[in-house]
Design a protein around this motif. Sequence first.
Motif, PDB file in Angstrom:
ATOM      1  N   VAL A  76      68.929 -28.909 129.845  1.00 52.55           N
ATOM      2  CA  VAL A  76      68.587 -29.044 128.423  1.00 52.55           C
ATOM      3  C   VAL A  76      68.176 -30.476 128.136  1.00 52.55           C
ATOM      4  O   VAL A  76      68.429 -31.377 128.942  1.00 52.55           O
ATOM      5  CB  VAL A  76      69.751 -28.612 127.500  1.00 52.55           C
ATOM      6  N   ASN A  77      67.544 -30.657 126.943  1.00 46.84           N
ATOM      7  CA  ASN A  77      67.075 -31.991 126.563  1.00 46.84           C
ATOM      8  C   ASN A  77      66.096 -32.535 127.606  1.00 46.84           C
ATOM      9  O   ASN A  77      66.029 -33.729 127.823  1.00 46.84           O
ATOM     10  CB  ASN A  77      68.286 -32.936 126.492  1.00 46.84           C
ATOM     11  N   GLU A  78      65.408 -31.678 128.272  1.00 41.94           N
ATOM     12  CA  GLU A  78      64.513 -32.104 129.346  1.00 41.94           C
ATOM     13  C   GLU A  78      63.229 -31.263 129.295  1.00 41.94           C
ATOM     14  O   GLU A  78      63.195 -30.129 129.791  1.00 41.94           O
ATOM     15  CB  GLU A  78      65.224 -31.960 130.712  1.00 41.94           C
ATOM     16  N   ALA A  79      62.191 -31.838 128.682  1.00 42.91           N
ATOM     17  CA  ALA A  79      60.926 -31.106 128.545  1.00 42.91           C
ATOM     18  C   ALA A  79      60.133 -31.200 129.836  1.00 42.91           C
ATOM     19  O   ALA A  79      60.183 -32.202 130.540  1.00 42.91           O
ATOM     20  CB  ALA A  79      60.118 -31.688 127.399  1.00 42.91           C
ATOM     21  N   ILE A  80      59.415 -30.130 130.126  1.00 45.96           N
ATOM     22  CA  ILE A  80      58.466 -30.162 131.243  1.00 45.96           C
ATOM     23  C   ILE A  80      57.179 -30.793 130.715  1.00 45.96           C
ATOM     24  O   ILE A  80      56.706 -30.450 129.625  1.00 45.96           O
ATOM     25  CB  ILE A  80      58.207 -28.721 131.765  1.00 45.96           C
ATOM     26  N   ILE A 105      56.077 -19.495 130.993  1.00 44.25           N
ATOM     27  CA  ILE A 105      55.946 -20.490 129.915  1.00 44.25           C
ATOM     28  C   ILE A 105      56.380 -19.817 128.610  1.00 44.25           C
ATOM     29  O   ILE A 105      55.806 -18.803 128.211  1.00 44.25           O
ATOM     30  CB  ILE A 105      54.501 -21.013 129.798  1.00 44.25           C
ATOM     31  N   ALA A 106      57.415 -20.361 127.983  1.00 45.57           N
ATOM     32  CA  ALA A 106      57.952 -19.771 126.740  1.00 45.57           C
ATOM     33  C   ALA A 106      58.298 -20.911 125.792  1.00 45.57           C
ATOM     34  O   ALA A 106      59.421 -21.077 125.369  1.00 45.57           O
ATOM     35  CB  ALA A 106      59.180 -18.922 127.059  1.00 45.57           C
ATOM     36  N   THR A 243      51.230 -25.709 123.615  1.00 45.65           N
ATOM     37  CA  THR A 243      50.457 -25.392 124.824  1.00 45.65           C
ATOM     38  C   THR A 243      50.245 -26.628 125.698  1.00 45.65           C
ATOM     39  O   THR A 243      49.533 -26.553 126.708  1.00 45.65           O
ATOM     40  CB  THR A 243      49.070 -24.834 124.444  1.00 45.65           C
ATOM     41  N   GLN A 244      50.865 -27.750 125.301  1.00 43.69           N
ATOM     42  CA  GLN A 244      50.594 -29.022 126.016  1.00 43.69           C
ATOM     43  C   GLN A 244      50.838 -28.891 127.513  1.00 43.69           C
ATOM     44  O   GLN A 244      50.122 -29.492 128.310  1.00 43.69           O
ATOM     45  CB  GLN A 244      51.481 -30.162 125.485  1.00 43.69           C
ATOM     46  N   VAL A 245      51.885 -28.117 127.909  1.00 43.27           N
ATOM     47  CA  VAL A 245      52.195 -28.036 129.348  1.00 43.27           C
ATOM     48  C   VAL A 245      51.046 -27.444 130.160  1.00 43.27           C
ATOM     49  O   VAL A 245      50.941 -27.685 131.364  1.00 43.27           O
ATOM     50  CB  VAL A 245      53.467 -27.182 129.649  1.00 43.27           C
ATOM     51  N   ILE A 257      48.347 -19.909 124.852  1.00 37.93           N
ATOM     52  CA  ILE A 257      48.056 -19.729 126.280  1.00 37.93           C
ATOM     53  C   ILE A 257      47.596 -18.278 126.461  1.00 37.93           C
ATOM     54  O   ILE A 257      48.331 -17.343 126.117  1.00 37.93           O
ATOM     55  CB  ILE A 257      49.321 -20.032 127.116  1.00 37.93           C
ATOM     56  N   VAL A 258      46.396 -18.124 126.963  1.00 38.28           N
ATOM     57  CA  VAL A 258      45.780 -16.792 126.955  1.00 38.28           C
ATOM     58  C   VAL A 258      46.417 -15.884 128.017  1.00 38.28           C
ATOM     59  O   VAL A 258      46.536 -16.276 129.185  1.00 38.28           O
ATOM     60  CB  VAL A 258      44.255 -16.916 127.179  1.00 38.28           C
TER      61      VAL A 258
END
Length: 808
Positions: A76-80, A105-106, A243-245, A257-258
């Motif tokens: 947690v507290n850890e973005a990809i 991706i969610a 959608t940045q990832v 994200i399509v």
Amino acid sequence: MKHLVMIGNGMAGIRVIEEILQQNREMYQITIFGAEPHPNYNRIKLSNVLQGDTTIDDIIMNEWDWYRENNIDLHVNEAIVQIDTNNKQVISEKGTIVSYDELLIATGSSSFILPIPGADKDGVTGFRDIKDCETMIKVAEKYKKAVVIGGGLLGLEAARGLLNLGMEASVVHLAPHLMERQLDSTAGAMLKNELEAQGMKFFMEKQTAEILGEERVTGLRFTDGSEIEADLIVMAVGIKANTQVAQNTDIIVNRGIVVNDFMETNIPNVYAVGECAEHREVTYGLVAPLYEQAKVLAAKLTGNEVDGYEGSIVGTQLKVAGVDLFSAGEIDEDDRTKSIKIHNDFDGVYKKILIRDNRIAGIVLYGDTSDGQKLFRMLLKREDLTGMTSTQILHTPCGGGGGGEDVASMPDDELVCGCNGVTKKTIVDAITTNELTTVDEVGGCTNAGRSCGRCKDLVGDILAYTLGDSFDKNAATKKTLCGCTTLDREEVVAEIQEKGLNSTKEVMYVLGWKNEEGCSKCRPALNYLLGMLNPTEYIDESNSRLVNEKMHANIQKDGTYSVIPRMYGGVTTAEDLKKIGEVAEKYDVPLVKLTGGQRIGLFGVKKDDLLPIWEELDMPSGYAYGKTLRTVKTCVGKTFCRYGTQDSMSLGIELEKKFERLDTPHKFKMGVSACPRNCAESGIKDIGFVGVDGGWEIYVAGNGGTDLRAGDLLCTVKTEEEALEMTSVFLQYYRETANYLERTSHWVERIGLENIKEAIADPETRKQLVERLEVTLTRYTEPWKEALENKEIQEKFYKNRQIKVEVN
Ligand SMILES: Cc1cc2nc3c(=O)[nH]c(=O)nc-3n(C[C@H](O)[C@H](O)[C@H](O)COP(=O)(O)OP(=O)(O)OC[C@H]3O[C@@H](n4cnc5c(N)ncnc54)[C@H](O)[C@@H]3O)c2cc1C
Ligand SMILES: NC(=O)c1ccc[n+]([C@@H]2O[C@H](COP(=O)([O-])OP(=O)(O)OC[C@H]3O[C@@H](n4cnc5c(N)ncnc54)[C@H](O)[C@@H]3O)[C@@H](O)[C@H]2O)c1
Ligand code: SF4
Ligand code: FES
């Protein structure tokens, strides 16, 4: 085992994981990264939290232990921040690199913040997560004027919450009527009238040009040049998919994200689900379609046959007390639609059904939504209305939450829980097959009621209808200890006492637990109750304890641990300080920090170093991880302070020495200040002492955390002995009557301070409470000493694999 990595720890993603675990537990090793510091929670209920109907604790859907029990590696507290689809890896903002076989991706959405001058000032917030909710609650303590930009679902629920928090709430809206995406102008006007009557102000057809103020917001200016004042601005003007990832990858991104009908992106083994996904050019912002997507994706990932997801028509309702509305499908007439309309202004009821080609194309209901689900079903099923009169369309028998008769005539395929797509038949089948008797159990089996909670009354009606004479209304809606039993806390306590039960397994077996192993909710609760009821004979079951208590250390989010020794009353010695310094140096401890409870914490300790560090410290555990007495904060008091009338340090040390290690329903903090200047913050402690002329005032149920609460005066005592005795009385009464994991602040509000005072008024009762507590205090030993002497404990807890779960 294949490795499934999920980015995002929110509602849609976790629903996929729950479904996968149900279908095949052995198929994946699962890793989840979440940008927020919390376990999965019910975002929908943030509106209820803001409106004061529930608490953050109550909206957690999957506790930390759930992840652990399902062997999920949670960060947690850890973005990809990056996906490398060539090497099948994800990279986090902290540099963690994890390989995947399947990537999900969610990441949901973020609040759309209007790109206008001043939008970055203090006091401007979106309303999307716990942090935003806490920001608003905090601002409301100090400021008065709130302005919400956006008169959609979110803006109006936020404005109602801000009114409940005592602020003046104004809503700025771009369109001529409210909720223009869900309501026509008539229903929109009725809604505005109702909300004005509740105290909201509206600025309609206004576009914001600029947010005013220096560092902090003071108001806003509209494009027509007019201005209004504001201390808080909440932007509720829609959402944008996260959608940045997927940027800088070959994954196709449009608005979201399509994905195709199986939630697959264009890149093999990469999927998207929830608000971040764009399916057939649509992104959704309500849970019902996201849960449909989740079902399809889980089936796909577990190799089960499934029809593809074809898109959804959504139905919406507003979560504001006093407002009853439902909307689905189209809103406005065109030259191909016919409509049935009822407008009863006197009763405040409006109904409009739009019909195209003899099928329902849209529904707008205001003031009476009892036909909502029936009409929605007709819309979804594209029922042919040929031959039906308007009266028949509006008044065909239906459920609508009206009790037994209505339920009997409800078609089997009628949707009962819109959020989770659960029909009457699914619920009836679950009740009969699994012998369910409570609304919560139905939720556990079918998910009905687990999201917005609106359908719970109807689920109760279906229970009544299905169980007939054996239905017990009180039992059906009572707060059971957990989903494994139909008994509530009081009943479990009575049964333990009456039947002399003496282990969690015995309780579960004798009292007919549905799940013979129990769950992460009932095991720690039963362990606590058994120890409280039978302190001399009950053997504590470390396996039933919450993970931090089991380890006697807080597990940090990177898998390391903290070491916090006791410093009674916040008082230390040069010798102890030297020892702490030496171990910190020797074991290369990354962070040495003074804690909020007046002691020194060593953070980032490796599991292998825990035993040697405690051995070398040779100090008692500070129990910074436990549901027990944490700290006793003291001021320097009369020994050194010229205002002090009492010896606060001496009382504090005595209290901490006496009550350390005692199991309590939740963590318990004390404060002792030697005069009303209150430097030890005694007013926000579970029990706080304030020195006054000739004695101590005792305050209880204060809280300095998320539910900031000033303590209530319990009584005034003259001596330290009386202060200690009153603490024993209060503590033991709390231990014997509070629900497990109920802080004193919630407990006192639930039971009532006057009732507590009355219950402990009788000297004989007080004497017995003290006696029972004294017996209990004899059962505790120093945990690290025990671990150092016991090879079995060492093997079991400190020599196996790391678990990465952050526990608060
Ligand atoms: C106040 C409020 C009330 C609502 N009321 C309703 C309602 O009544 N009915 C209804 O149907 N819907 C309602 N909704 C909408 C509903 O909550 C959402 O549709 C739902 O939560 C979306 O689920 P999700 O999993 O797609 O996204 P989320 O629940 O937002 O979860 C996504 C998670 O991913 C995390 N994340 C993002 N980027 C990254 C990254 N790079 N790395 C790691 N983690 C990341 C986010 O921090 C977040 O925790 C409401 C929403 C709000 C805010
Ligand atoms: N009860 C519920 O189902 C519920 C409750 C809260 C949130 N949600 C969901 O959360 C998401 C966010 O909700 P939302 O209400 O922000 O989104 P929304 O897009 O539904 O509504 C935004 C509203 O803001 C207005 N607006 C846009 N720009 C504006 C401007 N410059 N000034 C004034 N008004 C402006 C729009 O006219 C629109 O009515 C949605 O997906 C929603 O479905 C649902
Ligand atoms: S609470 Fe009173 S006695 Fe204690 S330090 Fe503050 S001023 Fe001094
Ligand atoms: S309708 Fe929302 S939980 Fe059932």
